[in-house]
Enzyme design. Sequence first.
Site, mmCIF file in Angstrom:
data_model
loop_
_atom_site.group_PDB
_atom_site.id
_atom_site.type_symbol
_atom_site.label_atom_id
_atom_site.label_comp_id
_atom_site.label_asym_id
_atom_site.label_seq_id
_atom_site.Cartn_x
_atom_site.Cartn_y
_atom_site.Cartn_z
ATOM 1 N N HIS A 214 46.717 11.159 45.283
ATOM 2 C CA HIS A 214 45.668 12.188 45.160
ATOM 3 C C HIS A 214 45.642 12.975 46.475
ATOM 4 O O HIS A 214 46.670 13.500 46.900
ATOM 5 C CB HIS A 214 44.355 11.462 44.828
ATOM 6 C CG HIS A 214 43.228 12.314 44.352
ATOM 7 N ND1 HIS A 214 43.323 13.656 44.094
ATOM 8 C CD2 HIS A 214 41.921 11.992 44.074
ATOM 9 C CE1 HIS A 214 42.157 14.130 43.681
ATOM 10 N NE2 HIS A 214 41.280 13.135 43.677
ATOM 11 N N HIS B 108 52.080 16.901 38.538
ATOM 12 C CA HIS B 108 50.627 16.905 38.296
ATOM 13 C C HIS B 108 50.333 16.350 36.910
ATOM 14 O O HIS B 108 51.103 16.575 35.977
ATOM 15 C CB HIS B 108 50.068 18.331 38.404
ATOM 16 C CG HIS B 108 48.600 18.357 38.622
ATOM 17 N ND1 HIS B 108 47.698 18.286 37.580
ATOM 18 C CD2 HIS B 108 47.871 18.412 39.760
ATOM 19 C CE1 HIS B 108 46.477 18.317 38.084
ATOM 20 N NE2 HIS B 108 46.542 18.388 39.395
ATOM 21 N N ASP C 159 48.742 20.201 46.918
ATOM 22 C CA ASP C 159 48.881 19.549 48.222
ATOM 23 C C ASP C 159 50.134 19.963 48.976
ATOM 24 O O ASP C 159 50.215 19.771 50.191
ATOM 25 C CB ASP C 159 48.866 18.021 48.044
ATOM 26 C CG ASP C 159 47.519 17.549 47.547
ATOM 27 O OD1 ASP C 159 46.507 18.078 48.034
ATOM 28 O OD2 ASP C 159 47.464 16.681 46.661
#
Length: 375
Positions: A219, A258, A315
Amino acid sequence: MAEIQKGLEGIVALETKIAYIDGIKGILEYRGININEIMKLSYDEVVYLLLHSKLPTESDRTKFINRLRDERVIDEGTINIVRVCNFNIEAMDALRTAVSHLSHCDPDLNDNSLEANLRKGTELVAQFPTIVAAFWRIRNMEEPIPPDKTLSHGANFLYMLRGTKPTALEAKCMESDFILSAEHELNASTFSVRTTASTLSDMHSAIISGLGTLKGVLHGGARLAVLEMLDEIEEPEKAENHVLNLISNKKRVMGFGHRVYKTFDPRGIIFKQITKEIAEDTGDLRWFSIAENIEATVLREFVEKRNKPIYPNVDFYAGVLYKYLKIPPLLSTAVFAIGRISGWVAHCIEQFADNRLIRPRARYAGEHDLPIRFL
Ligand code: CMC
């Protein structure tokens, strides 16, 4: 009993009016506004939108921004908690401890009325940057720098971290990071927040659950892993081989893939544009070029050759941006949390407004009717 969906993939657990995602088309909206439009707002305005379900009037906007800026100061007790933290930890660990301490001092700790939660949530949004910056200063044997009310949320964070005011472009990049990190429907940390809230626990406890969940490398912790990967690669020419080695060793390329997006993550596209802008401004394209080479190799190897939808997620270019903003790696996940806290608070409020205990089932896979036998 129903079929098990490992990782709860594809399960719709609740209804929300906070964010909308179309993972096939690559669309994200905050309260019905497309993320590309959202980028025209300041982080403060995004916080208002998330917490109050609408954009403010001009006078509410001024009042809210002043309020957020007034609340940036943290008490000496919380600073002292940060001082006694073990400094071989990530800022995330200190932030979790500090939030716990903040809860002890809150007069409305167990009050879950909308009014109390809006107050507590607004304060947490304002105070997260101060805590993270104080952690870094204290860790480096420097005194924390008090917040500057004249600066935006992003500019003030960089100022408290460094002791000097950032450039206009750096401030814009930091604001953009907070905005893009603010909210993302029922991601793992937000689910944790809502699960804790659903037991009618308190907002601080729910946020601490979120912090613990965000930290994981699958995450928010992926930003730290991206920074480590950039350092390991060092030069743009080495990026392709690095990725090929990861793939042949069946390792994951951090910052890619994802659960929901099966195309480009719209936040990643914006992060890439911003990162390019700051890279060109600094005249140092090294980190951006490494990133582009990683991305090109992942897309070629997964999307083109293997037909697997593994695209850069939020990210990846966030990590690259942190390189240019000189965000220390130990702070990277906590910086994500500085943005995400507003989404968590909005979800907490939404959960309390129409609560039902979140309590799924597990299918038992062990034995039955065993005798008691000590080993
Ligand atoms: N690198 C290489 N292979 C990957 C990657 C990756 N980053 N992501 C997924 N895969 C492969 C995986 O090996 C699997 O292959 P196979 O079907 O042959 O076994 C397939 O894609 C599906 O993966 P999964 O783990 O079942 O998919 P998921 O929906 O459970 O995982 C994920 C989503 C984010 C955990 C995963 O993509 C991942 O580990 N990415 C790297 C970590 C990362 O960047 N996390 C940030 C997530 S997004 C933003 C956030 O939440 O902070």
